[in-house]
Structure formats: structure tokens, C-alpha cells
Write a protein that holds these residues in place. Structure first.
Motif, PDB file in Angstrom:
ATOM      1  N   GLY A   1      29.354 -68.489  14.595  1.00  0.00           N
ATOM      2  CA  GLY A   1      28.679 -69.126  13.477  1.00  0.00           C
ATOM      3  C   GLY A   1      28.345 -68.102  12.412  1.00  0.00           C
ATOM      4  O   GLY A   1      28.068 -66.942  12.719  1.00  0.00           O
ATOM      5  N   VAL A   2      28.386 -68.545  11.164  1.00  0.00           N
ATOM      6  CA  VAL A   2      27.905 -67.716  10.053  1.00  0.00           C
ATOM      7  C   VAL A   2      26.808 -68.516   9.358  1.00  0.00           C
ATOM      8  O   VAL A   2      27.066 -69.557   8.756  1.00  0.00           O
ATOM      9  CB  VAL A   2      29.015 -67.361   9.053  1.00  0.00           C
ATOM     10  CG1 VAL A   2      28.445 -66.517   7.905  1.00  0.00           C
ATOM     11  CG2 VAL A   2      30.158 -66.616   9.738  1.00  0.00           C
ATOM     12  N   ALA A   3      25.576 -68.044   9.512  1.00  0.00           N
ATOM     13  CA  ALA A   3      24.440 -68.660   8.830  1.00  0.00           C
ATOM     14  C   ALA A   3      24.372 -68.093   7.424  1.00  0.00           C
ATOM     15  O   ALA A   3      24.658 -66.906   7.203  1.00  0.00           O
ATOM     16  CB  ALA A   3      23.152 -68.347   9.592  1.00  0.00           C
ATOM     17  N   ILE A   4      23.973 -68.936   6.473  1.00  0.00           N
ATOM     18  CA  ILE A   4      24.153 -68.524   5.084  1.00  0.00           C
ATOM     19  C   ILE A   4      23.094 -69.153   4.184  1.00  0.00           C
ATOM     20  O   ILE A   4      22.568 -70.226   4.480  1.00  0.00           O
ATOM     21  CB  ILE A   4      25.592 -68.929   4.647  1.00  0.00           C
ATOM     22  CG1 ILE A   4      26.170 -67.982   3.616  1.00  0.00           C
ATOM     23  CG2 ILE A   4      25.675 -70.370   4.216  1.00  0.00           C
ATOM     24  CD1 ILE A   4      27.690 -67.986   3.593  1.00  0.00           C
ATOM     25  N   LEU A   5      22.758 -68.447   3.105  1.00  0.00           N
ATOM     26  CA  LEU A   5      21.836 -68.960   2.094  1.00  0.00           C
ATOM     27  C   LEU A   5      22.461 -68.781   0.722  1.00  0.00           C
ATOM     28  O   LEU A   5      22.921 -67.687   0.379  1.00  0.00           O
ATOM     29  CB  LEU A   5      20.502 -68.208   2.150  1.00  0.00           C
ATOM     30  CG  LEU A   5      19.498 -68.501   1.016  1.00  0.00           C
ATOM     31  CD1 LEU A   5      18.967 -69.925   1.112  1.00  0.00           C
ATOM     32  CD2 LEU A   5      18.330 -67.505   1.044  1.00  0.00           C
ATOM     33  N   PHE A   6      22.480 -69.871  -0.049  1.00  0.00           N
ATOM     34  CA  PHE A   6      22.995 -69.838  -1.416  1.00  0.00           C
ATOM     35  C   PHE A   6      21.908 -70.267  -2.391  1.00  0.00           C
ATOM     36  O   PHE A   6      21.066 -71.122  -2.077  1.00  0.00           O
ATOM     37  CB  PHE A   6      24.185 -70.800  -1.557  1.00  0.00           C
ATOM     38  CG  PHE A   6      25.519 -70.142  -1.375  1.00  0.00           C
ATOM     39  CD1 PHE A   6      26.296 -69.794  -2.467  1.00  0.00           C
ATOM     40  CD2 PHE A   6      26.007 -69.876  -0.103  1.00  0.00           C
ATOM     41  CE1 PHE A   6      27.534 -69.188  -2.306  1.00  0.00           C
ATOM     42  CE2 PHE A   6      27.234 -69.276   0.073  1.00  0.00           C
ATOM     43  CZ  PHE A   6      28.010 -68.924  -1.034  1.00  0.00           C
ATOM     44  N   ASN A   7      21.939 -69.673  -3.568  1.00  0.00           N
ATOM     45  CA  ASN A   7      21.071 -70.091  -4.661  1.00  0.00           C
ATOM     46  C   ASN A   7      21.948 -70.598  -5.797  1.00  0.00           C
ATOM     47  O   ASN A   7      22.540 -69.827  -6.542  1.00  0.00           O
ATOM     48  CB  ASN A   7      20.203 -68.935  -5.154  1.00  0.00           C
ATOM     49  CG  ASN A   7      19.161 -69.393  -6.169  1.00  0.00           C
ATOM     50  OD1 ASN A   7      19.011 -70.589  -6.427  1.00  0.00           O
ATOM     51  ND2 ASN A   7      18.427 -68.450  -6.751  1.00  0.00           N
ATOM     52  N   ARG A   8      22.113 -71.905  -5.858  1.00  0.00           N
ATOM     53  CA  ARG A   8      22.901 -72.580  -6.895  1.00  0.00           C
ATOM     54  C   ARG A   8      24.275 -71.937  -7.067  1.00  0.00           C
ATOM     55  O   ARG A   8      24.668 -71.513  -8.148  1.00  0.00           O
ATOM     56  CB  ARG A   8      22.148 -72.607  -8.215  1.00  0.00           C
ATOM     57  CG  ARG A   8      20.759 -73.203  -8.051  1.00  0.00           C
ATOM     58  CD  ARG A   8      20.091 -73.632  -9.311  1.00  0.00           C
ATOM     59  NE  ARG A   8      18.750 -74.133  -9.025  1.00  0.00           N
ATOM     60  CZ  ARG A   8      18.463 -75.327  -8.519  1.00  0.00           C
ATOM     61  NH1 ARG A   8      19.436 -76.162  -8.237  1.00  0.00           N
ATOM     62  NH2 ARG A   8      17.218 -75.698  -8.285  1.00  0.00           N
TER      63      ARG A   8
ATOM     64  N   GLU B   1      25.395 -69.125  -5.671  1.00  0.00           N
ATOM     65  CA  GLU B   1      25.463 -67.668  -5.527  1.00  0.00           C
ATOM     66  C   GLU B   1      24.911 -67.258  -4.159  1.00  0.00           C
ATOM     67  O   GLU B   1      23.800 -67.635  -3.788  1.00  0.00           O
ATOM     68  CB  GLU B   1      24.684 -66.980  -6.648  1.00  0.00           C
ATOM     69  CG  GLU B   1      25.289 -67.215  -8.027  1.00  0.00           C
ATOM     70  CD  GLU B   1      24.589 -66.406  -9.102  1.00  0.00           C
ATOM     71  OE1 GLU B   1      23.682 -65.606  -8.772  1.00  0.00           O
ATOM     72  OE2 GLU B   1      24.943 -66.565 -10.282  1.00  0.00           O
ATOM     73  N   LEU B   2      25.693 -66.464  -3.444  1.00  0.00           N
ATOM     74  CA  LEU B   2      25.328 -66.014  -2.101  1.00  0.00           C
ATOM     75  C   LEU B   2      24.092 -65.108  -2.139  1.00  0.00           C
ATOM     76  O   LEU B   2      24.022 -64.184  -2.928  1.00  0.00           O
ATOM     77  CB  LEU B   2      26.509 -65.255  -1.485  1.00  0.00           C
ATOM     78  CG  LEU B   2      26.329 -64.726  -0.060  1.00  0.00           C
ATOM     79  CD1 LEU B   2      26.149 -65.865   0.931  1.00  0.00           C
ATOM     80  CD2 LEU B   2      27.532 -63.864   0.330  1.00  0.00           C
ATOM     81  N   ARG B   3      23.140 -65.404  -1.228  1.00  0.00           N
ATOM     82  CA  ARG B   3      21.920 -64.603  -1.158  1.00  0.00           C
ATOM     83  C   ARG B   3      21.683 -63.973   0.218  1.00  0.00           C
ATOM     84  O   ARG B   3      20.997 -62.961   0.317  1.00  0.00           O
ATOM     85  CB  ARG B   3      20.703 -65.456  -1.546  1.00  0.00           C
ATOM     86  CG  ARG B   3      20.631 -65.768  -3.037  1.00  0.00           C
ATOM     87  CD  ARG B   3      20.402 -64.493  -3.827  1.00  0.00           C
ATOM     88  NE  ARG B   3      20.356 -64.730  -5.275  1.00  0.00           N
ATOM     89  CZ  ARG B   3      21.383 -64.600  -6.077  1.00  0.00           C
ATOM     90  NH1 ARG B   3      22.565 -64.245  -5.590  1.00  0.00           N
ATOM     91  NH2 ARG B   3      21.265 -64.807  -7.369  1.00  0.00           N
ATOM     92  N   ALA B   4      22.184 -64.578   1.291  1.00  0.00           N
ATOM     93  CA  ALA B   4      21.961 -64.007   2.625  1.00  0.00           C
ATOM     94  C   ALA B   4      22.981 -64.582   3.597  1.00  0.00           C
ATOM     95  O   ALA B   4      23.480 -65.695   3.410  1.00  0.00           O
ATOM     96  CB  ALA B   4      20.545 -64.312   3.115  1.00  0.00           C
TER      97      ALA B   4
END
Length: 395
Positions: A204-211, A213-216
Motif C-alpha cells: 500500500g502507498v498512503a498519500i496526502l494531496f492538497n488540491r 499537489e502531493l504533500r505526504a
């Protein structure tokens, strides 16, 4: 005025991980669910609890009750957890955004991310590996398709998560039989996909985006699952895999994603290449894995919601292990029937270590674990069945 964060689907492990994460950061956490015995209700970090109407059976009343509670308690951030809650809240995101910050994608984006047919097509276009997939448009197609397949193959719902509706089949006759059984049992609005079986370990790849754009991000390998044929992970370890991380980021960038998600892969044992399996556009069951490795997604999401953006987090600890102990115990009963029994049992018995953490067990917050252990006993007393789900207890 209470203020703080409201989490939904408090019964789930990811809700408990988020409750503890945010609470330890000094943020007021309110937990909510449609049932009384939701484990996060009993965390010392849950400042208050709210029981809402069922989002599946009373969606309008669910949204109305949520709005009333948000306004009453002056909630700053609504952080949905759970598939049904996340989708319903995304449908009403515009009106909810007027009374609280709701850091999730628009409904159209979530619908795309959760549709395997759409994401497979998108993945092919941008060069992400996918299994050979057969689209069924009519029940009469199944017999014709079955003659062209190399078995085993997998029957997989177009929309949905977890093991529900997934069937592994080894022959044309079995495919036809199981496909009809799945359609009869679940009454899907879209015909399930038929996919090539990819041998290998799941990641798995956990991920955070801001509109967009990759953030984490944080990647991990699943060590054990329950059910072992393809359920949620019960043990995993943090890893780095540049190609998987790149694929996950590319997919979500293409749909201008916002918020948290998990992208699932299998590392093909024959080719050594990652193959896309699924996208979960919400918090995922193994959330605590990322938190322990150093990527605290609930806190990052809260900060992003409150401040508009957050500093990027692309580095984390490799080799950190986490376990869901109750799920791992259930999985063990199946793993010891396989050829890997000695290897699994040896690993299972490693109960301690600096890099080993537990989703459910916590010495400083023990009550949720006790409730989790009591639920099957309460079900047994109430219905005579040893069920691990809390849904039918004390509604």
C-alpha cells in the motif's frame, strides 16, 4: 463551545488511530457513529460522542443530524472515516463547507477514484501497470470470456472495498457459477470485472494531496491479511519503493485529488513490477502503520484543513512494523493450514520489539481494546453467534 475535530465511523481501527493521533497533539476530538459500542467512544482522547442515524438507511437524517451537531458544538473540522460516511459527506460537501472545514475530495473525484474500471483505464493511459481486465456488459458475455482466460482469475466489483464480492476461481465452470452467485447475492448495478490473477505480495502507498499537489506519502508491505485470500492487513512493515510511490502520486495527480487516500499494489512475483489493484479514497484500515513510521496523516490533514496547506513529508522510518492483534489472531487460524505455517507462526510469536506497534493495544489507552475483546462475547450472549462486528449490539 467544544470546538475541535469530529470523526465519523468510530467503530473502525482507523478512527481509533486518528482519535489517538489528534488527541495526543492536544486537539479536541469528538467521535461519532450509528452504533453504541464503537471502540473510539471509549478512548480517553474522545472528549464526547455522538450517535447519528444510519448513513446507509437514513442518509438524509444522517446529514441533518451531522449539521446540527457541528453547529451545536462549533466543530472546526469534519473528518469522515468509513466508506458510507465519506461518500455521503462528499455529496453534501458544499453545504457542510459553510459550517466546518471538510478536507475531502468533491463527490465526482471520489466516484472516479473508487471506480476500478475508470482507474484501470486511467492507469493504462499514464503507463501504470494493471492486470489484464475483462469488461462484462451482459451476463451472456461470461461464457464467451471464460473460453479465452488463463486461470486462475479474480471476480472483482467495479465499486467497493475490502473482500466483499471478490472471488478467486480456477476454471470456466467455476467462473460462470461464482459470477452468477456474486450478482445474485450483492445485486450490483455494474457487472463485476474479471481480472488476471497476479501472484505476489501486496503493498500500500498512503498519500496526502492538497488540491492536486502531493504533500505526504508512506509505503508498506502487507505481511498478513484476514481473510488471507484478500482482506484487510493484520500485520505490515514500512518500506520504500520508488516506482510504487511514483505510480500512486501520478494516478491521484491526474484526477486533481484532495485529502488522504491509499493506493494498493501487488508486486508481481514473475516480473518484479508493481501492478495496480485498487484506490481507496478515504482513510484506510492500516492507518496506524504510517503514523508509527513518522507520517501522521490525521494530524497533517487537520493542519492542512485549518491552515490551507502543510509542509511536505516524504521521509519516514523503514522497517517499522504494526499489527492489528485481534485480526492477526483470526488470520493465524487460516495461515497455519498453509505451507507457510512455520514461517508465519515464528513471525507471529514475535510480540515485542522497538519497531513493533499495535493498532488496537495501548497501555495508556486500554479501554478500546477491552471493548473490542468484549464485542464477540456480547454477540454470543445476545444471538448465540461469535461475531466480531459490533453492529447489532445495543442499537
Amino acid at each position: 463551545m467544544i470546538m475541535g475535530v469530529l470523526l465519523t465511523h468510530a467503530r473502525h481501527r482507523s478512527a481509533l488511530a486518528a482519535t489517538r493521533s489528534l488527541g495526543r497533539a492536544g486537539i479536541n476530538v469528538m467521535t461519532s457513529d450509528s452504533i453504541r459500542y464503537a471502540t473510539s467512544f471509549f478512548s480517553k482522547y474522545s472528549k464526547s460522542k455522538f450517535i447519528y442515524p444510519s448513513p446507509e438507511f437514513k442518509p438524509k437524517l444522517f446529514i441533518y443530524s451531522l449539521k446540527q451537531y457541528i453547529q451545536k458544538c462549533d466543530i472546526e473540522v469534519l473528518m469522515p472515516i468509513g466508506e458510507s460516511e465519506t461518500y455521503l459527506i462528499s455529496k453534501h460537501k458544499k453545504e457542510l463547507d459553510t459550517i466546518a472545514k471538510v478536507p475531502i475530495p468533491e463527490y465526482e473525484t471520489i466516484t472516479k477514484a473508487n471506480n476500478k474500471r475508470y482507474m484501470i483505464d486511467l492507469a493504462r493511459k499514464i503507463g501504470v501497470n494493471v492486470p489484464q481486465t475483462y469488461i462484462i456488459n451482459d451476463m451472456n458475455d461470461i461464457e464467451a470470456v471464460s473460453k479465452d482466460l488463463i486461470f486462475p482469475v479474480v471476480i472483482k466489483p467495479v465499486v467497493g472495498s475490502g473482500a466483499e464480492g471478490i472471488r478467486f476461481v480456477n476454471s470456466g465452470d467455476e467462473l460462470i457459477k461464482e459470477y452468477h452467485n456474486v450478482m445474485r447475492k450483492f445485486n450490483y448495478s455494474e457487472y463485476p470485472l474479471i481480472q488476471e490473477f497476479i501472484p505476489g505480495d501486496s503493498y500500500g502507498v498512503a498519500i496526502l494531496f492538497n488540491r492536486g499537489e502531493l504533500r505526504a506519502l508512506c509505503a508498506y508491505r502487507n505481511i498478513r491479511k484476514y481473510p488471507i485470500s484478500g482482506g484487510p492487513s493484520t500485520a505490515r512493515i514500512s518500506i520504500r519503493h520508488a516506482k510504487m510511490e511514483k505510480y500512486a502520486a501520478l494516478l491521484l495527480e491526474e484526477i486533481q485529488y484532495h485529502g488522504v487516500a491509499e493506493v494498493e499494489f501487488i508486486l508481481n512475483r514473475k516480473t518484479g513490477e508493481p501492478v495496480l489493484m485498487d484506490v481507496n479514497p478515504r482513510f484506510w484500515g492500516s492507518l496506524y502503520q504510517s503514523i508509527c513510521a513518522g507520517v501522521d496523516f490525521p494530524y497533517l490533514l487537520y493542519k492542512m484543513a485549518m491552515e490551507g496547506d502543510v509542509k511536505s513529508v516524504f521521509t519516514y522510518k523503514v522497517g517499522v512494523r504494526t499489527r492489528w492483534m485481534l485480526g492477526d489472531l483470526r488470520a493465524l487460524a487460516d495461515y497455519i493450514k498453509t505451507k507457510k505455517r512455520k514461517e508465519v507462526l515464528k513471525d507471529f510469536l514475535k510480540l515485542h520489539g522497538n519497531n513493533l506497534h499495535y493498532d488496537d493495544i495501548s497501555a495508556e489507552d486500554p479501554i478500546p481494546t477491552l471493548i473490542e475483546l468484549m464485542i464477540p462475547l456480547m454477540n454470543l450472549l445476545k444471538s448465540g453467534n461469535l461475531k466480531f462486528s459490533p453492529e447489532n449490539i445495543g442499537r
